[in-house]
Design an enzyme around this catalytic site. Structure first.
Site, mmCIF file in Angstrom:
data_model
loop_
_atom_site.group_PDB
_atom_site.id
_atom_site.type_symbol
_atom_site.label_atom_id
_atom_site.label_comp_id
_atom_site.label_asym_id
_atom_site.label_seq_id
_atom_site.Cartn_x
_atom_site.Cartn_y
_atom_site.Cartn_z
ATOM 1 C CB THR A 27 35.429 18.619 21.131
ATOM 2 O OG1 THR A 27 35.083 17.239 21.226
ATOM 3 C CG2 THR A 27 36.937 18.757 21.030
ATOM 4 C CG ASP A 28 31.134 21.570 19.508
ATOM 5 O OD1 ASP A 28 31.766 20.823 18.735
ATOM 6 O OD2 ASP A 28 30.888 22.759 19.229
ATOM 7 C CG PHE A 29 27.490 18.379 17.933
ATOM 8 C CD1 PHE A 29 27.366 18.319 16.547
ATOM 9 C CD2 PHE A 29 27.116 19.533 18.590
ATOM 10 C CE1 PHE A 29 26.873 19.400 15.843
ATOM 11 C CE2 PHE A 29 26.624 20.619 17.888
ATOM 12 C CZ PHE A 29 26.503 20.553 16.504
ATOM 13 C CB SER A 30 31.059 20.058 15.294
ATOM 14 O OG SER A 30 31.610 21.116 16.061
ATOM 15 C CB VAL A 32 34.604 23.046 17.381
ATOM 16 C CG1 VAL A 32 35.038 24.432 17.808
ATOM 17 C CG2 VAL A 32 34.682 22.893 15.863
#
Length: 150
Positions: A27-30, A32
Protein backbone atom coordinates in the site's frame (compact mmCIF):
# COMPACT_ATOMS: atom_id res chain seq x y z
CA UNK A 1 7.96 -33.50 9.70
CA UNK A 2 6.75 -32.49 6.24
CA UNK A 3 7.23 -28.89 5.28
CA UNK A 4 4.29 -26.91 3.91
CA UNK A 5 4.33 -26.20 0.19
CA UNK A 6 3.65 -22.78 -1.34
CA UNK A 7 0.08 -22.02 -2.28
CA UNK A 8 -0.72 -22.41 -6.01
CA UNK A 9 -4.42 -21.68 -6.17
CA UNK A 10 -6.87 -24.05 -7.80
CA UNK A 11 -9.13 -24.45 -10.80
CA UNK A 12 -12.88 -24.04 -10.87
CA UNK A 13 -13.61 -25.36 -14.34
CA UNK A 14 -11.41 -23.31 -16.67
CA UNK A 15 -10.95 -20.48 -14.15
CA UNK A 16 -7.86 -20.44 -11.96
CA UNK A 17 -8.47 -18.87 -8.54
CA UNK A 18 -5.53 -17.46 -6.60
CA UNK A 19 -5.99 -15.84 -3.18
CA UNK A 20 -3.78 -13.09 -1.78
CA UNK A 21 -3.88 -10.88 1.27
CA UNK A 22 -2.92 -7.22 0.99
CA UNK A 23 0.04 -6.46 3.23
CA UNK A 24 1.16 -3.06 4.42
CA UNK A 25 4.08 -3.19 1.94
CA UNK A 26 1.52 -3.35 -0.92
CA UNK A 27 0.00 0.00 0.00
CA UNK A 28 0.83 3.66 -0.21
CA UNK A 29 0.84 6.01 2.77
CA UNK A 30 -2.98 6.05 2.86
CA UNK A 31 -3.42 2.28 3.07
CA UNK A 32 -4.60 1.95 -0.56
CA UNK A 33 -2.92 -0.66 -2.77
CA UNK A 34 -0.32 0.96 -5.02
CA UNK A 35 -1.35 0.53 -8.67
CA UNK A 36 1.73 -1.49 -9.70
CA UNK A 37 1.09 -4.09 -6.98
CA UNK A 38 -1.90 -5.38 -8.95
CA UNK A 39 0.61 -6.37 -11.65
CA UNK A 40 2.55 -8.37 -9.03
CA UNK A 41 -0.61 -10.11 -7.83
CA UNK A 42 -1.60 -10.99 -11.41
CA UNK A 43 1.90 -12.21 -12.30
CA UNK A 44 1.92 -14.60 -9.35
CA UNK A 45 -1.54 -15.87 -10.29
CA UNK A 46 -0.50 -16.45 -13.93
CA UNK A 47 2.73 -18.20 -12.96
CA UNK A 48 0.98 -20.48 -10.49
CA UNK A 49 -1.81 -21.22 -12.97
CA UNK A 50 0.81 -22.41 -15.46
CA UNK A 51 2.52 -24.53 -12.81
CA UNK A 52 -0.83 -26.13 -11.92
CA UNK A 53 -1.23 -27.43 -15.48
CA UNK A 54 2.34 -28.74 -15.67
CA UNK A 55 4.06 -25.89 -17.50
CA UNK A 56 7.56 -25.76 -16.02
CA UNK A 57 8.84 -22.32 -16.99
CA UNK A 58 12.03 -22.66 -14.97
CA UNK A 59 13.07 -25.91 -16.67
CA UNK A 60 12.49 -24.60 -20.19
CA UNK A 61 14.33 -21.39 -19.38
CA UNK A 62 17.25 -23.31 -17.82
CA UNK A 63 17.46 -25.45 -20.97
CA UNK A 64 17.95 -22.25 -22.98
CA UNK A 65 14.69 -22.56 -24.91
CA UNK A 66 13.18 -19.26 -23.80
CA UNK A 67 10.58 -17.77 -21.52
CA UNK A 68 7.28 -15.93 -21.52
CA UNK A 69 7.34 -12.14 -21.72
CA UNK A 70 4.32 -9.90 -21.38
CA UNK A 71 4.00 -8.13 -24.73
CA UNK A 72 0.65 -6.46 -24.28
CA UNK A 73 -1.58 -5.57 -21.35
CA UNK A 74 -4.82 -3.65 -21.13
CA UNK A 75 -5.78 -2.88 -17.55
CA UNK A 76 -8.79 -1.20 -15.98
CA UNK A 77 -8.73 -0.10 -12.35
CA UNK A 78 -12.30 0.04 -11.00
CA UNK A 79 -12.04 0.14 -7.21
CA UNK A 80 -9.21 0.34 -4.70
CA UNK A 81 -8.01 -2.50 -2.51
CA UNK A 82 -6.83 -1.67 0.99
CA UNK A 83 -4.48 -2.94 3.65
CA UNK A 84 -5.54 -6.39 4.96
CA UNK A 85 -8.10 -7.05 2.20
CA UNK A 86 -8.48 -10.67 1.09
CA UNK A 87 -8.40 -10.73 -2.72
CA UNK A 88 -8.88 -13.43 -5.33
CA UNK A 89 -7.31 -13.22 -8.77
CA UNK A 90 -9.31 -15.11 -11.38
CA UNK A 91 -7.30 -16.05 -14.47
CA UNK A 92 -8.83 -17.44 -17.64
CA UNK A 93 -6.90 -18.45 -20.76
CA UNK A 94 -8.77 -17.01 -23.74
CA UNK A 95 -6.51 -17.90 -26.67
CA UNK A 96 -3.43 -19.99 -27.34
CA UNK A 97 -1.33 -19.49 -30.47
CA UNK A 98 1.94 -21.02 -31.61
CA UNK A 99 4.05 -18.37 -29.87
CA UNK A 100 1.71 -16.66 -27.40
CA UNK A 101 -1.37 -16.84 -25.22
CA UNK A 102 -4.01 -14.38 -24.05
CA UNK A 103 -5.14 -14.41 -20.43
CA UNK A 104 -7.97 -12.45 -18.86
CA UNK A 105 -7.48 -11.64 -15.18
CA UNK A 106 -9.86 -10.16 -12.64
CA UNK A 107 -8.90 -9.03 -9.14
CA UNK A 108 -11.87 -9.49 -6.82
CA UNK A 109 -12.68 -8.52 -3.25
CA UNK A 110 -15.71 -10.66 -2.43
CA UNK A 111 -18.12 -10.04 -5.30
CA UNK A 112 -16.58 -6.67 -6.24
CA UNK A 113 -14.39 -6.36 -9.33
CA UNK A 114 -11.39 -4.20 -8.43
CA UNK A 115 -9.19 -4.56 -11.48
CA UNK A 116 -9.41 -6.33 -14.84
CA UNK A 117 -6.64 -6.98 -17.34
CA UNK A 118 -6.14 -8.70 -20.66
CA UNK A 119 -2.58 -9.96 -20.95
CA UNK A 120 -0.71 -11.33 -23.94
CA UNK A 121 2.34 -13.38 -23.05
CA UNK A 122 4.65 -14.30 -25.90
CA UNK A 123 7.24 -17.05 -25.78
CA UNK A 124 10.61 -15.53 -26.60
CA UNK A 125 14.02 -17.04 -27.24
CA UNK A 126 16.97 -16.10 -25.02
CA UNK A 127 17.84 -13.33 -27.52
CA UNK A 128 14.33 -11.85 -27.14
CA UNK A 129 12.79 -12.96 -30.44
CA UNK A 130 9.35 -14.54 -30.60
CA UNK A 131 9.41 -18.27 -31.17
CA UNK A 132 7.02 -21.21 -30.96
CA UNK A 133 6.29 -22.26 -27.42
CA UNK A 134 6.93 -25.91 -26.54
CA UNK A 135 4.26 -28.18 -28.03
CA UNK A 136 3.57 -29.79 -24.65
CA UNK A 137 2.75 -26.31 -23.29
CA UNK A 138 0.19 -25.73 -26.03
CA UNK A 139 -1.31 -29.14 -25.19
CA UNK A 140 -1.36 -28.30 -21.46
CA UNK A 141 -3.50 -25.24 -22.17
CA UNK A 142 -6.23 -27.16 -23.98
CA UNK A 143 -8.14 -28.42 -20.89
CA UNK A 144 -8.23 -24.92 -19.37
CA UNK A 145 -8.86 -22.92 -22.56
CA UNK A 146 -12.04 -20.93 -22.01
CA UNK A 147 -14.38 -21.46 -24.92
CA UNK A 148 -17.39 -19.13 -24.73
CA UNK A 149 -20.78 -20.77 -25.27
CA UNK A 150 -22.02 -20.31 -28.80
Amino acid sequence: MSMPQPYQGHFDGTRHLFAVRVYFEDTDFSGVVYHARYLHFMERARSDMLACVGIDQRKVHAEGQGAYAVTDMHIKYRRAAHFDDALVIISTVEAVRAASCDIHQTVMRGDQILTEARVTAAFVSPDGKARRQPAHWVAAFQPILHRPAE
